[in-house]
Design an enzyme around this catalytic site. Structure first.
Site, PDB file in Angstrom:
ATOM      1  N   ARG A 178      -5.797  12.936  -5.772  1.00 26.53           N
ATOM      2  CA  ARG A 178      -5.104  11.624  -5.420  1.00 26.53           C
ATOM      3  C   ARG A 178      -5.207  11.296  -3.592  1.00 26.53           C
ATOM      4  O   ARG A 178      -4.995  12.213  -2.997  1.00 26.53           O
ATOM      5  CB  ARG A 178      -3.462  11.396  -5.668  1.00 26.53           C
ATOM      6  CG  ARG A 178      -3.227   9.713  -5.137  1.00 26.53           C
ATOM      7  CD  ARG A 178      -1.667   9.860  -5.176  1.00 26.53           C
ATOM      8  NE  ARG A 178      -1.208   8.648  -4.592  1.00 26.53           N
ATOM      9  CZ  ARG A 178       0.031   8.277  -4.064  1.00 26.53           C
ATOM     10  NH1 ARG A 178       0.708   9.157  -3.740  1.00 26.53           N
ATOM     11  NH2 ARG A 178       0.196   7.092  -3.728  1.00 26.53           N
ATOM     12  N   ASN A 214      -1.718  15.859  -6.131  1.00 24.88           N
ATOM     13  CA  ASN A 214      -1.218  14.823  -5.243  1.00 24.88           C
ATOM     14  C   ASN A 214      -0.501  15.415  -3.869  1.00 24.88           C
ATOM     15  O   ASN A 214       0.562  15.806  -4.180  1.00 24.88           O
ATOM     16  CB  ASN A 214      -0.420  14.033  -5.955  1.00 24.88           C
ATOM     17  CG  ASN A 214       0.066  12.482  -5.125  1.00 24.88           C
ATOM     18  OD1 ASN A 214       0.072  12.617  -4.243  1.00 24.88           O
ATOM     19  ND2 ASN A 214       0.740  11.819  -6.074  1.00 24.88           N
ATOM     20  N   HIS A 255      -1.025   1.964  -5.072  1.00 27.32           N
ATOM     21  CA  HIS A 255      -0.269   2.178  -6.384  1.00 27.32           C
ATOM     22  C   HIS A 255      -1.390   1.785  -7.190  1.00 27.32           C
ATOM     23  O   HIS A 255      -1.129   1.532  -8.400  1.00 27.32           O
ATOM     24  CB  HIS A 255       0.929   1.490  -6.879  1.00 27.32           C
ATOM     25  CG  HIS A 255       2.068   1.907  -5.923  1.00 27.32           C
ATOM     26  ND1 HIS A 255       3.034   1.007  -5.326  1.00 27.32           N
ATOM     27  CD2 HIS A 255       2.699   3.001  -5.771  1.00 27.32           C
ATOM     28  CE1 HIS A 255       4.117   1.491  -4.808  1.00 27.32           C
ATOM     29  NE2 HIS A 255       3.732   2.922  -4.844  1.00 27.32           N
ATOM     30  N   GLU A 268       0.246   8.377 -13.435  1.00 22.18           N
ATOM     31  CA  GLU A 268      -0.753   8.308 -12.469  1.00 22.18           C
ATOM     32  C   GLU A 268      -1.593   9.590 -12.779  1.00 22.18           C
ATOM     33  O   GLU A 268      -2.674   9.714 -12.420  1.00 22.18           O
ATOM     34  CB  GLU A 268      -0.192   8.336 -11.254  1.00 22.18           C
ATOM     35  CG  GLU A 268       0.456   6.817 -10.797  1.00 22.18           C
ATOM     36  CD  GLU A 268       1.309   6.817  -9.687  1.00 22.18           C
ATOM     37  OE1 GLU A 268       2.220   7.018  -9.730  1.00 22.18           O
ATOM     38  OE2 GLU A 268       0.633   6.041  -8.685  1.00 22.18           O
ATOM     39  N   ARG A 320      11.686   0.550   2.767  1.00 21.73           N
ATOM     40  CA  ARG A 320      10.549  -0.182   3.615  1.00 21.73           C
ATOM     41  C   ARG A 320      10.976  -1.841   3.556  1.00 21.73           C
ATOM     42  O   ARG A 320      11.478  -2.281   2.513  1.00 21.73           O
ATOM     43  CB  ARG A 320       9.365  -0.145   3.114  1.00 21.73           C
ATOM     44  CG  ARG A 320       8.752   1.322   3.235  1.00 21.73           C
ATOM     45  CD  ARG A 320       7.158   1.456   2.550  1.00 21.73           C
ATOM     46  NE  ARG A 320       7.373   2.604   2.059  1.00 21.73           N
ATOM     47  CZ  ARG A 320       6.452   2.865   0.887  1.00 21.73           C
ATOM     48  NH1 ARG A 320       5.419   2.336   0.535  1.00 21.73           N
ATOM     49  NH2 ARG A 320       6.674   3.941   0.223  1.00 21.73           N
TER      50      ARG A 320
END
Ligand code: ADP
Length: 401
Positions: A95, A7, A184, A388, A245
């Site tokens: 990823r 990743n 996600h 993940e 964010r």
């Protein structure tokens, strides 16, 4: 079968080596601050796998190539390694954040796939270029080893057009592919599959709202095991407010800021991505710091937490209206797994929706899948640690089979 999961971020590289036969993680690591004067690598080897359980290196990594070289040396190193040679690695799973409308499912990487990932860079300028660097370096270092791209956007590909289309001139969608993609996805898919198992239902029977609450936060409405809507959009900036964010704001705020503050487009973008969310309200983006500040009477921290909880409740309400009879709320990621106070506050006063948490069951951090609802709750409330890397490894295996 050993699968190496990569990743790669703009200045970081996360990796994991998994043995798919035994289902065990052999090593997991993180390289930080790539391209900066000081860098750091930490690798954790699973007990019994190597002479050293933990490896740490403080050194500069000028680029991803250098980082990957060091990682490979460590993973297959005499004292630090968990395999004798990199030839033991059977496949690599990458990823990739944005698959756009050209890459719908996990796919074996070839030159054509690389070109498509590159073509999707304008849709994900922060992530796709970094993911590509990881792919290019790995293709060079592991020539001949099959490599698979697994997309964050995949799970959300089942959204219907009325959910993914923005109400702006339709030509902007056809011309520039501006639409909701969602992110996600690997995490939402993983917890959806786990939840179905825990609920004793087949995947196509489950209706869920999944809440991935980490530094980045996103929620998904899942009907019959498929994503039908999600809170993030064209980019990971929209939806519920996050660590730094903004989440959803009135889009007219952007031109307003550019006019009133004389900010450039880049400045506005940086403020919304890096200086907003929890941090924008109270100066802190780590939920643990926020709880500590609330306990000391910090009013801004309390406001930030109130806003966070309130926005998530509103999304629960919105998604509840479209999932059909809801089986479960599923909490995951840093806040979702570890923060019992926030979970409790999100679920508070939702009895009229058949959602009732049990404070005792909810208490504490959850290291494994746990049901935290009250016996009388119509809707289950599950905390499921996300994984993940395992999901990427499984998807990689799926493609190779
Ligand atoms: P990322 O999106 O970077 O993968 P994580 O999923 O690791 O992020 O989540 C990070 C968030 O989880 C931070 O806000 C952090 O404060 C929060 N978190 C981690 N542990 C706890 C805890 N014990 N209590 C409250 N929040 C926690």
């Amino acid at each position: 079968m050993k699968i190496f999961v990569i990743n790669s971020g703009s200045s970081s590289l996360k990796y994991q080596l998994l043995d798919m036969e035994s289902g065990s993680v052999m090593a997991t690591g993180l390289v930080e601050r790539i391209g900066e004067p000081t860098g750091k690598l930490t690798q954790k080897n699973w007990p019994g796998e190597a002479k050293q359980a933990e490896v740490e290196r403080e050194m500069p990594f000028p680029n991803h190539h250098a980082a990957m070289h060091t990682v490979v040396d460590l993973v297959a190193g005499q004292d630090t390694g968990v395999i004798a040679s990199t030839s033991e690695i059977d496949a690599i799973g990458h990823r990739v954040v944005q698959g756009g409308e050209t890459l719908f499912t996990s796919v074996l990487i070839d030159d054509d796939v690389v070109a498509k990932i590159r073509a999707n860079c304008p849709l994900s300028p922060l992530h796709n270029p970094a993911n590509l660097v990881g792919i290019e370096v790995a293709r060079e270092l592991f020539a001949g080893v099959p490599q698979v791209a697994v997309f964050d956007t995949e799970f959300h590909q089942t959204m219907p057009p009325h959910a993914f289309t923005y109400a702006i001139p339709y030509e902007l969608y056809t011309e520039l592919k501006i639409r909701r993609y969602g992110f996600h996805g690997t995490s939402h898919r993983y917890v959806t599959e786990q939840a179905a198992g825990l609920l004793g239902k087949s995947l196509n029977e489950v209706n869920l709202i999944t809440l991935h609450l980490g530094n980045g936060c996103s929620m998904a409405a899942v009907r019959g095991g498929k994503c039908i809507d999600t809170s993030m959009g064209l980019t990971p900036l929209s939806g519920v407010m996050m660590g730094t964010r903004s989440g959803d704001i009135d889009p007219a705020i952007l031109p307003f800021l550019m006019k009133e503050k004389k900010w450039s487009m880049e400045q506005v973008d940086a403020v919304l991505n890096k200086q907003s969310g929890l941090k924008g309200i109270c100066g802190m983006n780590d939920m643990r710091d926020i709880h500590a500040a609330v306990a000391k009477g910090d009013k801004r921290a309390a406001l930030a937490l109130d806003m966070f909880v309130y926005q998530i409740k509103k999304f629960i309400g919105a998604f509840y209206a479209v999932t059909g009879p809801l089986d479960a709320l599923v909490f995951t990621a840093g806040i979702g797994e570890n923060d019992d106070v926030t979970r409790s506050r999100i679920c508070a006063d939702l009895e009229h929706l058949g959602i009732q948490i049990d404070q005792k069951r909810n208490a504490g951090r959850k290291k494994s899948a746990t049901a935290v609802h009250a016996d009388q709750s119509k809707v289950s409330i599950l905390v499921i640690p996300t994984n993940e890397e395992l999901a990427i490894a499984r998807a990689t295996l799926g493609v190779l089979k």
